[in-house]
Design a protein around this motif. Sequence first.
Motif, short mmCIF file in Angstrom:
data_model
loop_
_atom_site.label_atom_id
_atom_site.label_comp_id
_atom_site.label_asym_id
_atom_site.label_seq_id
_atom_site.Cartn_x
_atom_site.Cartn_y
_atom_site.Cartn_z
N GLU A 1 -13.40 7.30 -4.67
CA GLU A 1 -13.18 7.39 -6.11
C GLU A 1 -13.61 6.12 -6.83
N THR A 2 -13.70 5.01 -6.10
CA THR A 2 -14.15 3.77 -6.72
C THR A 2 -15.55 3.93 -7.31
N TYR B 1 -8.58 2.26 -7.07
CA TYR B 1 -8.60 0.90 -6.54
C TYR B 1 -8.99 0.91 -5.08
N PRO B 2 -9.76 -0.09 -4.64
CA PRO B 2 -10.24 -0.15 -3.25
C PRO B 2 -9.10 -0.30 -2.26
N LEU B 3 -9.36 0.18 -1.03
CA LEU B 3 -8.40 0.00 0.05
C LEU B 3 -8.31 -1.47 0.44
N SER B 4 -9.49 -2.12 0.57
CA SER B 4 -9.49 -3.53 0.95
C SER B 4 -10.35 -4.31 -0.02
N SER B 5 -11.64 -4.43 0.28
CA SER B 5 -12.53 -5.16 -0.61
C SER B 5 -13.91 -4.53 -0.61
N PRO B 6 -14.03 -3.31 -1.15
CA PRO B 6 -15.31 -2.63 -1.11
C PRO B 6 -16.35 -3.27 -2.00
#
Length: 237
Positions: A119-120, A85-90
Amino acid sequence: PPPFSIIRHKPTINDLPQHVLLQVIYTIVDPNLSEEEYRWGLYWLAVSLRLVSSNWYTACMHVLRSAYLPAYVSHIRPPYSANPYPLSSPASVYAAAYSTTPSTSAPSTPALAEDAQRETAVLDMFIAFQVRQNVLRDESELHLEAGHEGVKDLFELLQPRARTEDLVRKYALRAGVISVGTTYNSGEKIPFRELSVNFSQRKVGLVRTVAGRRRQVLVEVGRERMETLESVAKRIV
């Protein structure tokens, strides 16, 4: 001064807020449809709709990642771990690369590396493979399911390597030895965009690439076969 014409932007469906776009998608690609219709709907999102604009890309990837995350996680075997899962909004960053809007410029490679968990990208590759496999199975009973062999390299090399890089960033930020979101070397901190991991079953190395050419191995450690990625990342940092 002469009168100037005011250029007004005509609203389009691409300008709708994200929650409305998601509602549109879930109306068309309804999980309550038959399994075959639902799989074809996801395939349509992956190969067509998400390429329309950055807003559609973000909404489509939200649906696709939610749909295929359980299958992705099922391929993870101990001692590996996963957190795609993304850290913010990739998704908005990746979207710019696919947007056909003239005003949107494609992001640089450093921006992609910094603004999204690495990893996204592995999860997105798995989705691209899986949506195609699903529709091929629906098209013909003679299609041979690729199964785990079809994504063997993905989960034996790319996934643990990307996961290790994300863990290195996490622990290195905590230790204050790297910087994220900068395009220059701020003092003693190393920009994370310059770092990558060499991963194998027996050893893991942290590599720094300067000016896109010169590669320098900063540290290399041995790895036991059943050692966790978290443990390796902590020892590297």
